[in-house]
Design a protein around this motif. Structure first.
Motif, mmCIF file in Angstrom:
data_model
loop_
_atom_site.group_PDB
_atom_site.id
_atom_site.type_symbol
_atom_site.label_atom_id
_atom_site.label_comp_id
_atom_site.label_asym_id
_atom_site.label_seq_id
_atom_site.Cartn_x
_atom_site.Cartn_y
_atom_site.Cartn_z
ATOM 1 N N LEU A 194 0.827 -1.204 0.000
ATOM 2 C CA LEU A 194 0.000 0.000 0.000
ATOM 3 C C LEU A 194 0.866 1.260 0.000
ATOM 4 N N GLU A 195 1.941 1.244 0.757
ATOM 5 C CA GLU A 195 2.841 2.405 0.779
ATOM 6 C C GLU A 195 3.456 2.636 -0.593
ATOM 7 N N HIS A 196 3.832 1.564 -1.258
ATOM 8 C CA HIS A 196 4.405 1.661 -2.597
ATOM 9 C C HIS A 196 3.431 2.326 -3.567
ATOM 10 N N LEU A 197 2.130 2.092 -3.374
ATOM 11 C CA LEU A 197 1.113 2.642 -4.268
ATOM 12 C C LEU A 197 0.614 4.017 -3.836
ATOM 13 N N GLY A 198 1.135 4.522 -2.738
ATOM 14 C CA GLY A 198 0.736 5.855 -2.296
ATOM 15 C C GLY A 198 -0.476 5.899 -1.387
ATOM 16 N N TYR A 199 -0.766 4.776 -0.716
ATOM 17 C CA TYR A 199 -1.889 4.726 0.218
ATOM 18 C C TYR A 199 -1.372 4.680 1.655
ATOM 19 N N ARG A 200 -2.148 5.267 2.538
ATOM 20 C CA ARG A 200 -1.935 5.079 3.969
ATOM 21 C C ARG A 200 -3.141 4.313 4.504
ATOM 22 N N HIS A 201 -2.920 3.519 5.558
ATOM 23 C CA HIS A 201 -3.984 2.619 5.979
ATOM 24 C C HIS A 201 -4.158 2.619 7.489
ATOM 25 N N HIS A 202 -5.275 2.012 7.885
ATOM 26 C CA HIS A 202 -5.639 1.946 9.306
ATOM 27 C C HIS A 202 -6.343 0.623 9.565
ATOM 28 N N TRP A 203 -5.853 -0.128 10.557
ATOM 29 C CA TRP A 203 -6.487 -1.367 10.998
ATOM 30 C C TRP A 203 -7.314 -1.083 12.252
ATOM 31 N N PHE A 204 -8.447 -1.742 12.394
ATOM 32 C CA PHE A 204 -9.191 -1.655 13.647
ATOM 33 C C PHE A 204 -10.193 -2.804 13.719
ATOM 34 N N VAL A 205 -10.735 -3.022 14.908
ATOM 35 C CA VAL A 205 -11.741 -4.058 15.162
ATOM 36 C C VAL A 205 -13.022 -3.383 15.618
ATOM 37 N N LEU A 206 -14.138 -3.817 15.090
ATOM 38 C CA LEU A 206 -15.429 -3.341 15.575
ATOM 39 C C LEU A 206 -16.328 -4.534 15.847
ATOM 40 N N ASN A 207 -17.404 -4.273 16.571
ATOM 41 C CA ASN A 207 -18.377 -5.315 16.872
ATOM 42 C C ASN A 207 -19.707 -4.926 16.254
ATOM 43 N N ALA A 208 -20.275 -5.827 15.466
ATOM 44 C CA ALA A 208 -21.517 -5.529 14.751
ATOM 45 C C ALA A 208 -22.646 -5.145 15.693
ATOM 46 N N MET A 209 -22.632 -5.673 16.935
ATOM 47 C CA MET A 209 -23.738 -5.361 17.843
ATOM 48 C C MET A 209 -23.722 -3.894 18.254
ATOM 49 N N ASP A 210 -22.602 -3.197 18.050
ATOM 50 C CA ASP A 210 -22.524 -1.769 18.352
ATOM 51 C C ASP A 210 -23.026 -0.904 17.206
ATOM 52 N N HIS A 211 -23.506 -1.559 16.140
ATOM 53 C CA HIS A 211 -23.934 -0.811 14.956
ATOM 54 C C HIS A 211 -25.268 -1.330 14.411
ATOM 55 N N GLY A 212 -26.169 -1.683 15.325
ATOM 56 C CA GLY A 212 -27.524 -2.032 14.940
ATOM 57 C C GLY A 212 -27.752 -3.465 14.529
ATOM 58 N N VAL A 213 -26.784 -4.361 14.785
ATOM 59 C CA VAL A 213 -26.917 -5.777 14.428
ATOM 60 C C VAL A 213 -27.096 -6.583 15.709
ATOM 61 N N PRO A 214 -28.131 -7.409 15.823
ATOM 62 C CA PRO A 214 -28.381 -8.153 17.066
ATOM 63 C C PRO A 214 -27.498 -9.383 17.205
ATOM 64 N N GLN A 215 -26.195 -9.181 17.139
ATOM 65 C CA GLN A 215 -25.252 -10.299 17.130
ATOM 66 C C GLN A 215 -23.885 -9.848 17.643
ATOM 67 N N ASP A 216 -23.276 -10.655 18.498
ATOM 68 C CA ASP A 216 -21.927 -10.393 18.993
ATOM 69 C C ASP A 216 -20.945 -10.881 17.926
ATOM 70 N N ARG A 217 -20.602 -10.012 17.010
ATOM 71 C CA ARG A 217 -19.802 -10.398 15.849
ATOM 72 C C ARG A 217 -18.664 -9.394 15.682
ATOM 73 N N LYS A 218 -17.475 -9.787 16.092
ATOM 74 C CA LYS A 218 -16.306 -8.915 15.940
ATOM 75 C C LYS A 218 -15.740 -9.061 14.530
ATOM 76 N N GLN A 219 -15.357 -7.933 13.942
ATOM 77 C CA GLN A 219 -14.849 -7.915 12.582
ATOM 78 C C GLN A 219 -13.548 -7.122 12.522
ATOM 79 N N GLY A 220 -12.575 -7.682 11.814
ATOM 80 C CA GLY A 220 -11.326 -6.981 11.579
ATOM 81 C C GLY A 220 -11.439 -6.167 10.304
#
Length: 336
Positions: A142-168
Motif C-alpha cells: 500500500l505504501e508503494h502505491l501511495g496509500y496510507r492505511h488503518h487497521w481496527f476491530v469493531l463489533n456488529a452489535m454496536d452498529h444495529g446488528v443483534p449479534q456479537d460479531r467482531k470484525q477486523g
C-alpha cells in the motif's frame, strides 16, 4: 443528508458473496460497477435482488481488470474476504487459498487504483502476532502505491446488528486522506436483542409462546458461523455457540424450514425437540439483512450465504465514514 440524496460514488466489490457488504455500501451511496464471486449460488442471489448490478462469476485470482475498464479509478474497492486462519499465517503463507485471495486483493490495487480500499475479515488479522508477516506485506504494497492505511476491530452489535460479531477492518486511502477517516464509534442505544429482532416473526404462524420466548431471549446472538461449503449441514455454529443458543431456548443444531406453528410445545425439558429452531430468514435478520433480501439455492446453501456474509448495517456505517473522508479530500470549487 437522506440516503436518497447522497451523491453516488462507485465501487468494485470482490468476494461479494450474498451481497451484505455491497448492500450496506449501496445504502451509504456507493454503486457497484462490478461484483465478483466464484460461487454460482451467490451470484444468483446478487442478480435476484439487484437485476441491474453487473455480476461476474469468477475466481478473484483469475480476474483481470484490463477486461473491465469501468473498474479503473473507482472510488472504492471493497472486499469481504474468506476468513484467513492463524495456523496458515504462522506456517506456509502461500499455501492457503484465503491468504492468496487476500494478497490478490492487495495486488488488484495496482490495476484498479481506487481512491479507497475496504477489507473485512477476522479480528485476529488486526492485532495477533501470528499475522504480522501479512500485515507487513500489506503495508509495504500500500505504501508503494501511495496509500496510507488503518487497521481496527469493531463489533456488529454496536452498529444495529443483534449479534456479537467482531470484525477486523482495513481501510486505506490515498496519501493524507486517511487523516480524514474517523473510526466508527459504537451506537449510544443498547444493542438489539434476539427476542426484539425475531419476536414478531416467531408469532406469524400462531405460536402462542412467541411473546414469552422473545421476552427470555433478552441478549444478542452469538457469532453466526456459515460453516464449510464442502461438508455438513446447516447449524448455528460450534459447541460453544450452541450452548449460548440453548440458554435462549433455541436449538442451535439445525435450521428450520418454517417458524413454529400453533401446536409446537416449547418445552425445554424435552431437550432439542422442545426448543425452537431458527429459519434461514430469521438468521438473515440477525445478520442485519432487510426482510426483502432473498437468498438463492436450497436451505443449506442459503444458510451458508447468510452465515458467511458481512452485516449490511456495518457496511453502511463503514461506507458513510469512507465517503466522508473522500469528500473532505476534494478541494472546494475555485480552490487549487
Amino acid at each position: 443528508m437522506e440516503e436518497s440524496r447522497l451523491e453516488r460514488l462507485s465501487c468494485l466489490a470482490v468476494c461479494a458473496g450474498a451481497g451484505g457488504l455491497a448492500l450496506g455500501l449501496e445504502q451509504a451511496g456507493f454503486d457497484p460497477v462490478l461484483l465478483l464471486d466464484n460461487r454460482a449460488v451467490a451470484c444468483e442471489t446478487l442478480r435476484l435482488n439487484r437485476p441491474d448490478w453487473e455480476v461476474l462469476e469468477t475466481d478473484l485470482l483469475d480476474f483481470d481488470p484490463v477486461d473491465y475498464q469501468a473498474t479503473y479509478d473507482v472510488d472504492l474497492l471493497a472486499a469481504g474476504l474468506p476468513r484467513v486462519k492463524a495456523s496458515a499465517a504462522v506456517a506456509r503463507e502461500d499455501s492457503t487459498e484465503e491468504l492468496r485471495i487476500l494478497k490478490a486483493t492487495i495486488m488488484l490495487m495496482h490495476g484498479v487504483q481506487p481512491r479507497a480500499l475496504l477489507i473485512e475479515n477476522v479480528p485476529d488479522l488486526v492485532s495477533k502476532p501470528a499475522y504480522e508477516p501479512i500485515r507487513a506485506y500489506i503495508a509495504t504494497e500500500l505504501e508503494h502505491l501511495g496509500y496510507r492505511h488503518h487497521w481496527f476491530v469493531l463489533n456488529a452489535m454496536d452498529h444495529g446488528v443483534p449479534q456479537d460479531r467482531k470484525q477486523g477492518i482495513l481501510v486505506a486511502l490515498k496519501e493524507d486522506s486517511i487523516e480524514d477517516f474517523v473510526t466508527l464509534m459504537p451506537d449510544t442505544k443498547p444493542p438489539i436483542t434476539v427476542g426484539e429482532a425475531l419476536g414478531a416473526s416467531m408469532a406469524t404462524r400462531g405460536w402462542p409462546y412467541a411473546a414469552a420466548w422473545a421476552a427470555q431471549a433478552d441478549r444478542v446472538a452469538p457469532t453466526l458461523v456459515g460453516g464449510s461449503w464442502n461438508r455438513g449441514g446447516a447449524d448455528l455454529g460450534p459447541t460453544g455457540s450452541k450452548r449460548s443458543w440453548a440458554r435462549m431456548r433455541v436449538n442451535g443444531g439445525t435450521v428450520a424450514d418454517e417458524v413454529p406453528g400453533p401446536h409446537f410445545p416449547w418445552d425445554p425439558s424435552l431437550g432439542d425437540a422442545g426448543m425452537v429452531a431458527l429459519t434461514v430468514e430469521q438468521v438473515a435478520r440477525l445478520q442485519g439483512f432487510p426482510e426483502d433480501w432473498s437468498f438463492a439455492g436450497r436451505k443449506t446453501a442459503r444458510y451458508r450465504q447468510v452465515g458467511h456474509a458481512s452485516p449490511p448495517p456495518v457496511g453502511r456505517a463503514l461506507g458513510l465514514a469512507i465517503r466522508t473522508a473522500l469528500r473532505r479530500g476534494v478541494p472546494a470549487a475555485g480552490t487549487s
